[in-house]
Design a protein around this motif. Structure first.
Motif, PDB file in Angstrom:
ATOM      1  N   SER A  75      15.575  46.566  48.463  1.00  0.00           N
ATOM      2  CA  SER A  75      15.770  47.831  47.835  1.00  0.00           C
ATOM      3  C   SER A  75      15.867  48.994  48.692  1.00  0.00           C
ATOM      4  N   ALA A 116      10.563  36.083  44.879  1.00  0.00           N
ATOM      5  CA  ALA A 116      11.324  37.225  45.681  1.00  0.00           C
ATOM      6  C   ALA A 116      10.435  38.305  45.877  1.00  0.00           C
ATOM      7  N   GLU A 117      10.175  38.913  46.824  1.00  0.00           N
ATOM      8  CA  GLU A 117       9.244  39.888  47.030  1.00  0.00           C
ATOM      9  C   GLU A 117      10.120  41.071  47.757  1.00  0.00           C
ATOM     10  N   ASP A 118       9.649  42.262  47.952  1.00  0.00           N
ATOM     11  CA  ASP A 118      10.194  43.376  48.494  1.00  0.00           C
ATOM     12  C   ASP A 118       9.508  43.667  49.769  1.00  0.00           C
ATOM     13  N   ALA A 129       3.560  43.420  50.211  1.00  0.00           N
ATOM     14  CA  ALA A 129       4.043  42.233  49.802  1.00  0.00           C
ATOM     15  C   ALA A 129       3.259  41.017  50.300  1.00  0.00           C
TER      16      ALA A 129
END
Lengths: 399, 562, 353
Positions: A53, A86-88, A99
């Motif tokens: 992001s 899926a992490e940010d 995270a």
């Protein structure tokens, strides 16, 4: 009402304890930092922690797609499907720590591909390592991450090149190929650009050149003439290296052409300015400029197959680190295959065993080259290339 | 509220156009499409849909509320008009986008957006579907007002429960899995989102909950108020406090490590908020550079304890370095305070903002790089240890932060009610009068700056130790703005307000990572919306409430607050 | 009483030391630089002209701050976004396509006129809309409340335009008649710098006459003096406030066009930092005063441009240009210590604040 809630809560706790008891297994784990066990049919879970992001999302999403394709190609591990969480990483230290905590709060995750940004990598490497997990970063380049005197942790590896390599390669190119003897460097206070500029300056001096000015601008600056005038007055240098990002790089490039004294200076930047937006931003002023970056002339059957899959699923790649992410995921899979223990239909993986195996990776054939890890987790096949902007296109000219 | 006239057709058209405008803008900036990737109910309903239909539903509901009292027959018609007018600009957009290449200008009007708006059908069919859905939703939403209030509350409650649990499904999933194992979660979730069956279950449960709570409410009212009830001969307030205390103590266990990490971040902001609340809320000194003290606290902690090359290596631990961090920040607070003592209002704001920037740039600069690391920051800061136990887990750090927050709270509350607190408030109201009353402005102001800075320094020190590495970029202007916003959103001068503000402005964004790309947009819109709807904040202090009402009575005789 | 006198003396002593330290550093650095003489005269000239041009941009933006402050006593944090929104929209919809189609090469002046018009219209529209939605309902709320909505509006517009046009840096085409340098007597300056300086001077003169002579200008001044009395005199206060925003925003819009001419590159974030700098300039000059804003902008531009080279280079500080904001803000504090109401500010402004 509170009483009723308490009763319900109590019942649920009891039920969960019973459930937990049922899933017990006969396998005895002798790994010093624990094992992950997957029951019959349960997916092997890996996580990614990339910047997906904000302004740098292109970089992270591209890497994530690399991981997704690696999973698709791998198919399964010992008959267990592979699942990606899926992490940010948010591209900052706080985001990296958050995270990391989110990942280690899930005991079914065996390994992590991430982070995208070095700033996020430092705290995350710590969280991940403390908890006994292991991470392989596709795009961290800060030297400190694999420096045992600085931020290295035992659960950290990377398939991206160390900045030391890129700065050195640029100095080598400038001194030996272009034959310049005086240079200046400008950074913008970003840890990445500062590190790269400094390594370049040090290496250039080691080769015997002179650094006439090592200076900095701020992110968000627009009027670069004063700093460029200072550079011109100090030399003027034959070669000016500013490994910054598109916005500041665009201003520097255009204004350098307008400052007296710098008309003949050779301009150069780094991979932060290798993008379509950067070509537009520098415009005609950037014609003939040099750019250092990881060598992307990947080839071979595997890369063709990878690229075809990528284009089919996600369109054109938006950065270069999908290849590093693909290799990172495959390194993990190959090690799981090596250290995983089958027990009926269940699968057990020792965390320390997985780490040891990853650190011992040698001559692993990936699409970024032949990967061999050193004792501090630097695994990349360090190939740096320099390209030149010719008629609005990057043309690879060295090596 | 003054009586409004019966809404006319013109109002319906106005509402409809406004709603259409909002939706077309949300689509054009890519908001809808981004949220479309996030499913609320697996395979059926995404967050993008939710936002695509929020405006028509909301506006139809609002207008119905105004209309229903006068003329029930028009309600449905107006709902339909609003729905149709919302769809209209979107349909024009769809046709334009298929006919011309508007993407070269507005890059978020992508083929995917058009697919979303036309539900994967051809342009004409899709547009008709979009129109129909909007009209039906507008009518349904308006029709809610034709239902008996009890039913309406049930419907709204059920839908809200689904939306909330869908939004937070990932966190819910994580928590449920860690308590009850995979078996239960596989039943409820598909991937990361709720599965349709369970969504219906939540809908029904929410409606039933609303039904029962309304019944209980009604029964209570019939039986008469019993708020003075006691349990075990303890007043209910004490019981509440005990429960709160127990919950606070057990929070890390209940939340798990990730949510505790989020709580810790919120806690640090609460700590800073409490400090700034003294400066801005109590003493009325507008400080836009509050991050400076946070940075100073963090850097002092970093330099004193770091095990890396930059560390002093004098054997400082977290606990021995902590007083120095706080002291350094306090001194900085006084040093900054002195030159600005004679400045007022907005002069103060820009000078403090400048001070914050000066500290950040100095931290970043090559000039000080040999001492504090420049762009590369300070690494290898050890985590605190407590009687030989290294506090590594967020659940362990939580207690340190909790203790500091409670301490800061206690100090704030005592100061507020002390002589000094009254002096601050007198100064906030009118400096000249305060001075005439014999209040020493110099020491009063400096004490406010010093106390505020001390809290911030404390937060900074914990921050450094928690992250184990600090970079200058963590100390930018946004932190100052965030802290200022959270105390005002919470309610200026109010201690519980700081907590509420931090939860909303720090905690919520962390949990709603899907919004990340549009986080600042939503943050901005939220700030505007909050200030328009509740200028006194979520949990205002008694004083602010009184003042604000006095203001309203004074200045807005008879006009609506539109 | 004695106690208090003692403390004030302490304070004065501190301020005296503070001023002296800064002045000594500045003077010492300057002398060292002059002795060392690192730059040729041409470099100094270029730097000074760049500083004046940058200062002119700040001045144009600062006027919007000052006008709004004079009328509403609020810090309009979103003003930098008005500056960004106009030129961003005009570049995407006009400048880009016009340059691609060759129109801009054939009719450079007409093209620029179109771009300027669109920029001003968009900036003004955004400003008036912001005022209507986010500020007007809060006119009688405590002062911090509109500050927060202004911050909110700033974030909102930034990210709104980012969503519309993307987060990438956008090039602004070079307009042929303004390319290159021009020799004025003994110094060589960029044509764009000259354009910026001349345009800024013209705009300031025009603005002065507008505020002083026209009916709207008089209404704005009346409202700035006293809203209630102005309303009694038959002035539509809401309208006057809207026109203040419109006036400030159109100045910011023109500053946006000039910015694009000089730097030829735009970005959704380009308004935030100039916004803060312009706010600094407005305070430096004395907030509420139009000539003050102009002078403050000029001073700030000069400090940023010349300051690092002049004050710090001689002291041997590495990367002095990184510290230009430190210089700018320190100078602000210094000026405010000497004159708490700013260079040209009236005492009145301070009392209202």
């Amino acid at each position: 009402m509170t009483k009723r809630m308490l009763i319900i809560f109590g019942l649920l706790v009891v039920a969960s304890l019973i459930l937990a008891a049922c899933t017990g297994s006969t396998y005895k784990c002798d790994d010093p930092i624990g094992c992950v066990s997957y029951g019959p049919g349960e997916p092997v879970r890996i996580a990614s922690a990339l910047v997906i992001s904000g302004p740098n999302a292109d970089l992270g999403l591209d890497s994530q797609h690399g991981v997704e394709i690696a999973i698709e190609f791998q198919g399964d591990l010992f008959g267990h499907p592979i699942e990606l969480q899926a992490e940010d990483d948010g591209c900052n230290a706080e985001g990296g720590q958050a995270a990391g905590q989110k990942i280690v709060s899930d005991p079914t995750i065996i390994a992590v591909v991430g982070t995208s940004c070095s700033g996020a990598g430092v705290p995350m490497s710590e969280v991940i390592s403390e908890a006994g997990y292991v991470m392989v970063s596709p795009s961290n380049t800060a030297p400190s991450l694999t420096d045992p005197d600085q931020a290295w942790n035992p659960g950290y590896l990377r398939t991206a090149h160390n900045d030391k390599v890129q700065g050195k390669a640029m100095a080598d190119f400038a001194y030996n190929v272009l034959g310049v003897r005086s240079a200046a460097a400008i950074h913008d206070g970003d840890p990445y650009t500062e590190g790269l500029a400094r390594v370049f300056a040090d290496s250039f001096e080691e080769l015997g050149g002179t650094i006439v000015e090592f200076t900095a601008v701020n992110k968000g600056d627009t009027d670069m003439r004063p700093v460029l005038s200072a550079v011109a007055a100090a030399g003027p240098p034959e070669f000016l290296y500013y490994p910054v990002f598109t916005a500041e790089g665009g201003f520097l490039t255009k204004q350098a052409k307008e400052v007296s004294g710098l008309e003949d200076t050779i301009l150069a930047a780094a991979d932060g300015m290798i993008s379509d937006a950067a070509i537009e931003a520098v415009g005609e002023a950037g014609e003939g400029m040099y750019f250092s970056g990881p060598d992307l002339s990947f080839s071979g059957e595997l890369y063709d197959k990878f690229l075809a899959a990528y284009k089919e699923n996600f369109g054109d790649p938006t950065s270069v680190f999908h290849a590093h992410a693909f290799d990172a995921a495959n390194m993990i899979f190959s090690c799981i295959e090596e250290v995983g223990v089958q027990d009926g239909e269940s699968l057990h993986i020792g965390r320390q065993a997985l780490r040891d195996c990853l650190y011992a990776t040698k001559d692993f054939q990936g699409i970024t080259g032949t990967i061999t890890c050193n004792e501090y987790g630097d695994c990349a096949d360090p190939k740096i290339s320099v390209s030149q902007l010719q008629n609005g296109e990057y043309v690879r000219i060295w090596p | 509220m003054t009586p409004t006239n019966t809404p006319t057709l013109k109002d319906a058209v106005r509402y409809g156009l406004l709603s259409g405008l909002i939706e077309i803008n949300l689509s054009a900036i890519g908001f809808i499409l981004l949220l479309h990737q996030r499913e609320l109910v697996a395979g059926a309903f995404t967050m993008g849909h939710l936002f695509l239909f929020t405006a028509p539903i909301g506006f139809a509901y609002l207008l119905a509320k105004k209309t229903a009292a006068h003329s029930r027959s028009r309600v449905l018609g107006y709902g339909a008009i609003i729905g149709a007018l919302t769809a209209l600009p979107l349909i024009i957009l769809v046709f334009l986008a298929t006919a011309f290449d508007i993407r070269q200008f507005l890059l978020n009007i992508s083929p995917d957006l058009i697919t979303l708006l036309t539900f994967g059908q051809s342009v004409v069919t899709g547009s008709l579907i979009l129109l129909a859905i909007n009209v039906v939703l507008g009518m349904l939403s308006a029709a809610l007002y034709l239902l008996p209030p009890q039913w309406r509350k049930m419907a709204v409650s059920g839908l809200a429960w689904v939306a909330i649990s869908g939004t937070f499904s990932e966190i819910l999933l994580g928590r449920l899995r860690s308590f009850f194992g995979r078996g239960l979660t596989d039943l409820i979730f598909t991937g990361k989102s709720l599965n349709p069956g369970f969504a219906v279950f939540i809908l029904v449960a929410g409606a039933l909950y609303s039904y029962f709570s309304q019944r209980r409410h009604a029964r209570k009212e019939a039986e008469g108020d019993r708020s003075d009830a006691t349990v075990l001969s303890l007043p209910i307030e004490t019981i509440n406090k005990i429960i709160l205390g127990v919950v606070l103590l057990l929070l890390p266990v209940l939340l798990g490590s990730y949510l505790t990490e989020v709580t810790n971040n919120v806690g640090l902001y609460v700590l800073m908020g409490l400090g700034l609340n003294i400066v801005v809320g109590f003493a009325g000194l507008l400080d836009l550079g509050y991050v400076a003290f946070f940075a100073i606290g963090a850097y002092v902690m970093g330099i004193l304890t770091s095990e890396g090359a930059l560390g002093l290596g004098m054997g400082f631990t977290f606990w021995t370095a902590l007083p120095f961090s706080v002291l350094a920040a306090t001194l900085a607070g006084i040093l900054l305070g002195m030159p600005v003592l004679r400045m007022r209002g907005d002069y103060l704001a820009i000078v403090t903002l400048g001070f914050g920037e000066i500290i950040r740039i100095l931290a970043l600069s090559d000039m000080l790089k040999p001492f504090i690391g420049g762009a590369q920051g300070v690494l290898q800061i050890p985590k605190p240890s407590f009687f030989g136990i290294d506090l590594i887990q967020p659940g362990q750090l939580y207690y340190i932060i909790l203790a500091c927050v409670l301490l800061a709270w206690f100090i704030s509350a005592r100061l507020r009610d002390s002589r000094l607190g009254r002096q601050w408030m007198a100064m906030r109201e009118d400096e000249d009068v305060a001075e005439a009353m014999g209040i020493n402005l110099v020491s009063t102001k400096l004490l406010a700056f010093a106390t505020g800075a001390a809290f911030s320094g404390l937060a900074g020190a914990i921050f450094a130790s928690k992250l184990t590495s600090i970079f200058p970029h963590s100390f930018n202007l946004l932190v100052s703005i965030n802290v200022l916003s959270l105390i005002i959103v919470g309610g200026i001068g109010s201690l519980p307000g700081v907590v509420v503000g931090s939860l909303i402005l720090v905690g919520l964004p962390e949990l709603l990572r899907e919004f990340a790309e549009h986080r600042l947009l939503m943050y901005g819109a939220l700030l505007i919306f909050m200030m328009l709807a509740r200028p006194e904040g979520f949990w205002p202090s008694e004083v602010t409430k009184r003042e604000l009402h006095a203001f309203e009575e004074q200045h807005q005789p008879g006009t609506s607050s539109d | 009483m004695l106690q208090r006198l003692k403390e004030i003396d302490m304070l004065d002593l501190f301020l005296w030391v503070f001023r002296t330290v800064i002045l000594v550093v500045v003077v010492w650095g300057t002398i060292a630089t002059i002795i060392e003489n690192p730059y040729p005269t041409q470099t100094w000239m270029e730097t000074i002209v760049a500083g004046i041009a940058q200062g002119s941009l700040y001045a144009l933006i600062a006027i919007g701050y000052t006008l709004v402050y004079g009328v509403l006593f609020m810090i309009n944090f979103a003003h930098g976004e008005f500056f960004m929104s106009g030129i961003m929209t005009a570049t995407i919809f006009l400048a880009g396509p016009m340059s691609a189609s060759g129109y801009l090469d054939r009719h450079p002046y007409l093209g620029l006129l179109w771009i300027t018009l669109v920029t001003m219209v968009v900036s003004t529209a955004i400003a008036v809309l912001t005022e209507r939605v986010a500020y007007r309902p809060l006119r009688y709320a405590p002062r911090l409340v509109p500050l927060i909505t202004a911050i909110g509006a700033s974030f909102f517009w930034q990210n709104y335009f980012r969503g519309l046009f993307g987060s990438e840096v956008k090039p602004f085409p070079q307009i042929a008649p303004f390319a290159g340098k021009i020799t004025l007597g003994s110094i060589v300056v960029l044509k764009t710098h000259l354009v910026v300086i001349i345009a800024a001077i013209l705009m300031l003169i025009g603005l002065y006459f507008f505020v002083m002579k026209t009916k709207t200008g008089k209404a704005i001044r009346a409202v700035a003096e006293n809203k209630d009395v102005a309303a009694l005199m038959g002035i539509d206060v809401d309208r006057a406030i809207s026109s203040t925003f419109a006036l400030g925003a159109s100045m910011a819009g023109i500053a946006g066009v000039l910015y694009a001419l000089v730097f030829r590159q735009i970005h959704f974030f380009m308004g935030f930092i100039p916004g803060i700098k312009a706010f600094t300039a407005a305070v430096l000059g004395g907030i509420g005063s139009i000539p003050g804003a102009a002078l403050g902008g000029l001073f700030l531009g000069m400090f940023e441009s010349v300051g690092p080279g002049l004050f710090l280079e001689g002291l041997g500080i590495p990367a002095p240009h990184q510290l230009k904001d430190v210089i700018a803000f320190t100078m602000l504090v210094l000026v405010l210590i000497f004159r708490p109401q700013g260079i040209l500010g009236e005492r009145l402004a301070e009392e209202k604040a």
